[in-house]
Structure formats: C-alpha cells, structure tokens
Design an enzyme around this catalytic site. Structure first.
Site, PDB file in Angstrom:
ATOM      1  NE  ARG A  90       0.940   9.136  19.755  1.00 16.39           N
ATOM      2  CZ  ARG A  90       0.346   9.920  20.653  1.00 16.39           C
ATOM      3  NH1 ARG A  90       1.040  10.694  21.439  1.00 16.39           N
ATOM      4  NH2 ARG A  90      -0.959   9.907  20.763  1.00 16.39           N
ATOM      5  NE  ARG A 118      -3.381   0.359   2.750  1.00 13.49           N
ATOM      6  CZ  ARG A 118      -3.114   1.085   3.831  1.00 13.49           C
ATOM      7  NH1 ARG A 118      -2.303   0.638   4.752  1.00 13.49           N
ATOM      8  NH2 ARG A 118      -3.662   2.274   3.986  1.00 13.49           N
ATOM      9  CE  LYS A 131       1.409  -5.248   6.315  1.00 11.62           C
ATOM     10  NZ  LYS A 131       1.236  -3.969   5.651  1.00 11.62           N
TER      11      LYS A 131
END
Ligand code: BTN
Length: 334
Positions: A333, A125, A190
């Site tokens: 974060r 992407r 991921k």
C-alpha cells in the site's frame, strides 16, 4: 516449433548486439534484402525487439545469447543431472506448462524439462498472462510424478522460491526477496514468478508441472500489460548478465530439481525458516486481493503451513485480529 535455418542464422549474426546493414546481412545469407526485411519482420512478431536506424541497419537492444541444451547442461550439477529424464528446447511454444500438462497423462517419467525461447500463451498465476517475447527472458517447466495426494504438495512453490533465490545468488545477484506465495523480488519489483499446477487422484498419485518465468530483458513497451512493479536482470546486473542465460537455467535446474524430487520426504518445514529470511513483505502494510475482495493489513509473515498471516486493520482502529490466508495477491500500500 522450430525457426527456419535462415532465421536462426540471422539471429546468430544479430546476437552480438551491434548494427548490421541489410546489405551485409543479405550478402552473408545469400538472400535478397527484401527477404532479410521479411525475416526481421517475422522476428518482431515473436516479440524480439529490433532497433532500426537508417544508414546503420538493424541491431538488438542487448547482446543475445541463444539457448543451447549443451551449454545449459554444463551448469547442471551431477546430482541434478541424474534427476533429468528428458530436456527439450523449443523456439516457439504456446506455454511450457501447458505442453507438459498435455503429456503428463501419457508419461510417468519424472524429470521432463521443457524450455522455450518464446511462448505465445505464457500463463501467470490467477489466470494472468506471462509476457514471453522471443529470446529476451527465461521460460521453462518441469514435470514430476508423486505417489502422494495433491494436498501433500502444498508449500512446494514456497520451497521452490528458496531454490530460485539460491540459484540467483550463485549467479551473482544480491538482495533478493520473496513475496508470498512465490514471487521473486529485487528492489520491491518482481523479477521472476513460479506457477505450480498439480493434478491427480485426491488420495494420490499425482503429478506437478512447475513453471518458472524470469525477466532478463524487458522493454517498457513489452511490459505495457504488466500490472505490477517489475524488473529484469539487465537493469540490475547490466548488459554482461545477458550472456549468462544458459548458465542461469543450468543453475536454476541444479537448485530446483532436488527440491522437487525430495519434497515428498523433505517437506516445507525444512525450507520455512530460510523462506522467512528472504520475506521482503514482513512488517509492510499491504492489500490482499482474493477475487473481488480486498483485505487491508500488516504482513506478520508465514505460519508453519506456509499460510500468509496478516494483522487485519479494523475499521474502528480497535485491536488488530490475526488472519491466515492460503491464496491471494499481495500488493504494497502506497
Ligand atoms: C506468476 O504469475 O508469477 C507465475 C509466472 C510463471 C510463468 C512461467 S513461464 C514458463 C511457464 N510456462 C507458463 O505458461 N507459465 C510458466
């Protein structure tokens, strides 16, 4: 593009994950040791990781199961098998998405599937590349035609995330999460990504090419260019998982094809609650990047249209405002 028979035979010999000396391989294939060395060098240029130890020979870091259409088909359920028009397996291709996008203009047949062992220009992407070494992972794309306008397909990639989770659960994986919009996560890393590319007339018809990349085995060297936390099935399930590569493609097709085929009738609303169950970012403090802009906030979840909702952090720490986003890259974060 297909590999030569000799290179294929060499791969079959190495597939057991054990050491093979070049003398043994040369005798077996009736070629010289220098020819074996050249073929092995060629395989390395395709990204296949080979371990060489003097006195022992060559081995793969894992037992390799080469992809075979008939083995994949054994795991596609009857309903989804009926949705397949054509299924192709390429040893080497630039990108399975690009291949189907090129053919999309001439064909009107939904259910064209392109699978590859290696992509030379795999796409992720947001213009990123997708690391696609030979034989290590899963890379495939599906072409589908719709009478609808492209806007009617918004949310398809979220619905497909749910389908991928179900296939992975059937494969034996637990604790799978989805990260908006279409990343599959395990242990905050991921494992897989979905790339949906839609084009057509604004009032319809249109076509979609849906690509899936899933990591089975990636070495840190191969993953050097990946700019986000990543994982692979080998780290999660161990080396046995590797022998299930054909099976997992079959399961993925079984779950993804009905979602793709029915999306113009069964829209995102029917998948949204399930997507929320797997949302692994909910409540987390994140940075959302859109181009050069960064937004800080806490993930509230997705709204009924599949937009990301963030409670935005105000500079003066006054009340949070809630904003919805249709695109962007979310990162935790720390
Ligand atoms: C992402 O960035 O998360 C999406 C990755 C999609 C990668 C797959 S691999 C098969 C298909 N062909 C491509 O070139 N990309 C997709």
């Amino acid at each position: 593009m297909l590999l030569s028979d000799t290179v294929k035979q060499l791969l079959f010999s190495l597939a057991d994950g054990h050491f093979h000396s070049s003398a043994e391989l040369a005798k077996d294939k009736h070629i010289s040791r220098s020819a074996i060395w050249k073929h092995l060098q060629y395989l390395s240029t395709l990204g296949l990781e080979l371990i060489a130890v003097s006195g022992k020979g060559y081995k793969l870091p894992f037992p390799l199961q080469l992809l075979e259409i008939n083995k994949i088909n054994q795991f596609v359920n009857a309903h989804s098998a009926n949705l397949i028009h054509k299924i192709e397996l390429h040893d080497i291709i630039d990108s399975t998405n690009n291949y189907l996008l090129k053919h999309a203009k001439d064909s009107k047949d939904s259910g064209w599937i392109c699978i590859a062992e290696h992509q030379t220009a795999g796409k992720g992407r947001r213009g990123k590349s997708w690391v696609s070494p030979f034989g290590h992972n899963i890379y495939f794309s599906i072409l589908w035609y719709y009478q609808d306008s492209p806007s009617a397909l918004s949310g398809l990639s979220l619905a497909l995330g749910v389908a991928v989770v179900k296939a992975l659960q059937e494969f034996g994986l637990k604790e799978i999460g989805l990260k908006w919009p279409n990343d599959v996560y395990v242990n905050e890393k991921k494992l897989a990504g979905i790339l949906v590319e839609v084009s057509g007339e604004s009032s319809g018809p249109c076509h979609a090419v849906i690509g899936l990349g899933l990591n089975f085995y990636l070495s840190p060297k191969q993953a050097d260019h990946i700019d986000q936390p990543w994982t692979d099935l080998y780290s999660i399930l161990g080396s046995d998982s590797y022998t299930g590569r054909n099976k997992l493609i079959g399961l993925l097709l079984s779950h993804m094809l009905p979602t793709i085929a029915n999306f113009s009738v069964i829209h995102l609303q029917n998948y949204i609650n399930e997507w929320r169950l797997y949302d692994c970012m909910q409540g987390k403090e994140v940075t959302l990047r859109i181009g050069n802009q960064s937004y800080l906030g806490q993930v509230l979840g997705i709204d009924d249209q599949g937009l990301l909702q963030l409670a935005m952090q105000q500079q003066d720490n006054s009340d949070h405002s809630i904003c919805s986003f249709s695109s962007g890259e979310v990162s935790l974060r720390v």
